[in-house]
Motif scaffolding. Structure first.
Motif, PDB file in Angstrom:
ATOM      1  N   ALA A  26       0.831  -1.213   0.000  1.00  0.00           N
ATOM      2  CA  ALA A  26       0.000   0.000   0.000  1.00  0.00           C
ATOM      3  C   ALA A  26       0.862   1.258   0.000  1.00  0.00           C
ATOM      4  O   ALA A  26       0.481   2.282  -0.587  1.00  0.00           O
ATOM      5  N   GLU A  27       2.036   1.196   0.628  1.00  0.00           N
ATOM      6  CA  GLU A  27       2.915   2.364   0.720  1.00  0.00           C
ATOM      7  C   GLU A  27       3.814   2.537  -0.499  1.00  0.00           C
ATOM      8  O   GLU A  27       4.350   3.617  -0.738  1.00  0.00           O
ATOM      9  N   GLU A  29       5.137   2.961  -4.391  1.00  0.00           N
ATOM     10  CA  GLU A  29       4.717   3.707  -5.564  1.00  0.00           C
ATOM     11  C   GLU A  29       5.593   3.285  -6.739  1.00  0.00           C
ATOM     12  O   GLU A  29       6.740   2.911  -6.559  1.00  0.00           O
ATOM     13  N   THR A  31       6.398   4.575 -10.931  1.00  0.00           N
ATOM     14  CA  THR A  31       6.165   5.574 -11.972  1.00  0.00           C
ATOM     15  C   THR A  31       6.369   4.931 -13.330  1.00  0.00           C
ATOM     16  O   THR A  31       7.406   4.331 -13.596  1.00  0.00           O
ATOM     17  N   THR A  42       2.313   8.098 -11.801  1.00  0.00           N
ATOM     18  CA  THR A  42       2.715   7.400 -10.592  1.00  0.00           C
ATOM     19  C   THR A  42       1.490   6.750  -9.977  1.00  0.00           C
ATOM     20  O   THR A  42       0.461   7.402  -9.782  1.00  0.00           O
ATOM     21  N   LEU A  43       1.615   5.443  -9.710  1.00  0.00           N
ATOM     22  CA  LEU A  43       0.540   4.679  -9.083  1.00  0.00           C
ATOM     23  C   LEU A  43       0.959   4.235  -7.692  1.00  0.00           C
ATOM     24  O   LEU A  43       2.133   3.972  -7.445  1.00  0.00           O
ATOM     25  N   SER A  44      -0.027   4.110  -6.808  1.00  0.00           N
ATOM     26  CA  SER A  44       0.224   3.511  -5.503  1.00  0.00           C
ATOM     27  C   SER A  44       0.304   2.001  -5.684  1.00  0.00           C
ATOM     28  O   SER A  44      -0.034   1.475  -6.756  1.00  0.00           O
ATOM     29  N   GLY A  45       0.713   1.313  -4.653  1.00  0.00           N
ATOM     30  CA  GLY A  45       0.783  -0.137  -4.700  1.00  0.00           C
ATOM     31  C   GLY A  45      -0.571  -0.783  -4.922  1.00  0.00           C
ATOM     32  O   GLY A  45      -0.660  -1.925  -5.334  1.00  0.00           O
ATOM     33  N   LYS A  46      -1.630  -0.051  -4.655  1.00  0.00           N
ATOM     34  CA  LYS A  46      -2.979  -0.564  -4.864  1.00  0.00           C
ATOM     35  C   LYS A  46      -3.536  -0.173  -6.225  1.00  0.00           C
ATOM     36  O   LYS A  46      -4.692  -0.405  -6.520  1.00  0.00           O
ATOM     37  N   LYS A  50      -1.654   8.430  -8.566  1.00  0.00           N
ATOM     38  CA  LYS A  50      -1.293   9.497  -7.628  1.00  0.00           C
ATOM     39  C   LYS A  50      -0.905  10.778  -8.357  1.00  0.00           C
ATOM     40  O   LYS A  50      -1.243  11.858  -7.907  1.00  0.00           O
ATOM     41  N   VAL A  82       4.258  -2.120 -10.488  1.00  0.00           N
ATOM     42  CA  VAL A  82       3.645  -2.425  -9.193  1.00  0.00           C
ATOM     43  C   VAL A  82       3.425  -3.930  -9.072  1.00  0.00           C
ATOM     44  O   VAL A  82       3.741  -4.531  -8.038  1.00  0.00           O
TER      45      VAL A  82
END
Length: 107
Positions: A26-27, A29, A31, A42-46, A50, A82
Motif C-alpha cells: 500500500a505504501e 509507488e 512511476t 505514478t501509481l500507488s501499490g494498490k 497518484k 507495481v
C-alpha cells in the motif's frame, strides 16, 4: 499433535507476514513513463493513480489521440511495475516461510 502445533504456528506467521506485506504494498509507488518521458504516471501499490505529468509540448488539440495513447501506455507501465514488485515480495515471503519455490501466494 506436535505437527498440528507447528502448522498452527506457521499459519499465524504467514498471517502476520501477509499483513505486513499488504502494508508495504500500500505504501509503495511506481512511476510509468511513455513517449520518451514526456508522459509520466505514478501509481500507488494498490493501483491508484497518484500523479500525472504531461510535457507541455504534447498539449496540442490536433494530437489528442497520441496524448491519450501515451497516457494509457504510461499507466500500463506503472501498473506492470507495481505488479512485479508485489510478485517479488510474495516470493520473498514464501522463501522466508520455507514454502517450496514456485508456490503462489496467497493460496
Amino acid at each position: 499433535m506436535m505437527d498440528m502445533m507447528k502448522m498452527m504456528k506457521k499459519a499465524k506467521e504467514m498471517q502476520a507476514k501477509m499483513a505486513e506485506m499488504q502494508e508495504q504494498v500500500a505504501e509503495m509507488e511506481a512511476t510509468g513513463v511513455a513517449g520518451g518521458d514526456t508522459v509520466k504516471i505514478t501509481l500507488s501499490g494498490k493501483g491508484v493513480m497518484k500523479t500525472l505529468s504531461i510535457d507541455p509540448s504534447l498539449i496540442n488539440p490536433d494530437d489528442a489521440e497520441i496524448l491519450e495513447d501515451l497516457i494509457i501506455a504510461a499507466h500500463n507501465d506503472a501498473k506492470s511495475k507495481v505488479e512485479a514488485a508485489m510478485q517479488e515480495k510474495m516470493q520473498d515471503m514464501a522463501g522466508e516461510l520455507g514454502l517450496p519455490a514456485g508456490m503462489n501466494l496467497p493460496f
